[in-house]
Design an enzyme around this catalytic site. Structure first.
Site, mmCIF file in Angstrom:
data_model
loop_
_atom_site.group_PDB
_atom_site.id
_atom_site.type_symbol
_atom_site.label_atom_id
_atom_site.label_comp_id
_atom_site.label_asym_id
_atom_site.label_seq_id
_atom_site.Cartn_x
_atom_site.Cartn_y
_atom_site.Cartn_z
ATOM 1 N N HIS A 57 25.327 26.138 4.139
ATOM 2 C CA HIS A 57 23.807 25.769 4.063
ATOM 3 C C HIS A 57 23.796 24.316 3.353
ATOM 4 C CE1 HIS A 57 25.057 27.414 0.105
ATOM 5 N NE2 HIS A 57 24.098 26.732 -0.584
ATOM 6 N N HIS A 107 22.687 22.952 0.726
ATOM 7 C CA HIS A 107 22.580 22.517 -0.895
ATOM 8 C C HIS A 107 23.860 21.616 -1.144
ATOM 9 C CE1 HIS A 107 19.955 25.879 -2.134
ATOM 10 N NE2 HIS A 107 19.126 24.933 -1.904
ATOM 11 N N ASP A 164 26.200 21.168 -3.346
ATOM 12 C CA ASP A 164 27.565 21.520 -3.750
ATOM 13 C C ASP A 164 28.202 22.096 -2.490
ATOM 14 O OD1 ASP A 164 25.526 23.488 -3.995
ATOM 15 O OD2 ASP A 164 27.005 24.675 -5.150
ATOM 16 N N HIS A 165 27.629 22.173 -1.480
ATOM 17 C CA HIS A 165 28.373 22.643 -0.212
ATOM 18 C C HIS A 165 28.294 21.597 1.075
ATOM 19 C CE1 HIS A 165 28.104 27.088 -1.640
ATOM 20 N NE2 HIS A 165 27.197 26.315 -2.334
ATOM 21 N N HIS A 169 19.612 33.581 1.215
ATOM 22 C CA HIS A 169 19.592 32.283 0.104
ATOM 23 C C HIS A 169 18.113 31.598 0.142
ATOM 24 C CE1 HIS A 169 21.586 30.142 -2.909
ATOM 25 N NE2 HIS A 169 21.513 29.141 -1.939
ATOM 26 N N ASP A 172 26.733 31.471 -0.918
ATOM 27 C CA ASP A 172 25.299 31.581 -1.540
ATOM 28 C C ASP A 172 24.307 32.819 -0.812
ATOM 29 O OD1 ASP A 172 26.654 29.561 -2.770
ATOM 30 O OD2 ASP A 172 24.855 28.354 -3.183
ATOM 31 N N HIS A 185 33.162 29.854 -6.714
ATOM 32 C CA HIS A 185 31.782 29.649 -6.921
ATOM 33 C C HIS A 185 30.979 30.132 -8.156
ATOM 34 C CE1 HIS A 185 27.641 28.600 -6.045
ATOM 35 N NE2 HIS A 185 27.902 27.883 -5.217
#
Length: 312
Positions: A63, A65, A67-68, A141, A208, A266
């Site tokens: 996805h 976000h 941090d990914h 999510h 997530d 994570h």
């Protein structure tokens, strides 16, 4: 070095720490490299782990976000700098196609690598090659998210003694594997007579998400499950509110899905003792648990034996 292993590049969540970089995971699978969720700093982590840009054949983003995915610009630009000779396929939720396009061209560079975007539109098989069948399943999510699963087809292991008994050798072994039977010594010899089943291996990547059908579909029968456990069980309410799992929930998934080796990752920066994640997962799952650390390597377990009752 194992031909099938997970190289952990980062294990943090929203905020990196002194010990944990943002996400990043490279699965080595018989010479093919699958790079999952390259967060900020992934290019440097790859250098630290001895992973070259040429090792990557696919990029898979769960996805969008930060941090990914904020490591995508550096990784893709490095591919062009190093002139990666093979095409690299990028998979990500189709709803984030604009994000991927912006990340891919976040700054000016001389593009020489061939990166082919393949947005994931619906769940199911998204690719199939010599590595196996690559699947995507939706997660729960706050933004659209997918988890990924690599499934190797079941095969067979030839038994040399039985082959010799029937006088089968050389190219005829390959013929028997392709056709399923052949004539030898005046009779028809079937593949089942000279082999035993070889269960295919399975890898699952779950980031997530709250608990949902997709989590269990991805983890089903996995030899190696990489799964987020952002929160400890005492913060289950926070986990639900923000669309995440707890360590105990990750352990429960592993138990119910017949997982063999569980990799927790994570982790929220709010916790100082990573051992607590393993302890809480172990309340539900009696198998092997790895509390991931940056730059570690986790081998895919050896194959299940044919007829193993734990296989799914």
């Amino acid at each position: 070095m194992s031909s099938r292993e997970l190289v952990v590049l980062g294990t943090g969540s929203q905020t990196p720490t002194r010990r944990r970089n943002h996400n990043g995971y490279l699965l080595r699978w018989d010479g093919v490299g699958l790079l999952f969720d390259p967060g900020e700093g992934t290019q440097r982590q790859m250098i630290m782990a001895g992973v070259a840009a040429t090792d990557v054949n696919r990029i898979l983003i769960s996805h969008f976000h930060g941090d990914h995915c904020l490591g995508v610009p550096g990784v893709i630009q490095r591919m062009s700098l190093d002139r990666v000779p093979h095409p690299v396929y990028a998979h990500f939720p189709a709803s984030g196609a604009d994000y991927f396009a912006r990340l891919r061209h976040a700054s000016s560079y001389h593009e020489t690598a061939t990166v082919i975007a393949q947005p994931v539109v619906s769940p199911g098989v998204i690719a199939a090659d010599r590595s196996g069948r690559l699947e995507a399943h939706p997660l729960d999510h706050p933004v659209p998210a997918f988890g990924y699963r690599l499934v190797e087809p079941d095969g067979c292991r030839m038994l040399p003694e039985r082959l010799r008994r029937h006088g089968i050798s050389g190219p005829r072994v390959g013929e028997l594997q392709r056709e399923g039977s052949l004539r030898a010594g005046g009779r028809t010899v079937t593949l089942e007579e000279v082999s035993v089943p070889r269960p295919g291996q399975r890898f699952a990547f779950v980031m997530d998400t709250r608990l949902c059908e997709g989590v269990f579909a991805l983890a089903d029968g996995a030899d190696l499950l990489v799964i987020e456990s952002t929160f400890l069980d005492q913060d289950a309410r926070l986990a639900r509110d923000f669309g995440h799992l707890t360590a105990g929930e990750a352990g429960r998934v592993a138990r119910e899905c017949g997982v063999r080796r569980l990799v927790l990752t994570h982790f929220s920066q709010r916790y100082s003792d990573p051992a607590l994640f393993g302890a809480q997962a172990a309340r539900h799952f009696a198998g092997e648990i790895v509390v991931a650390e940056d730059l570690t390597r986790v081998p895919v377990p050896s194959r299940r034996r044919a007829g193993d009752l734990s296989s799914k």
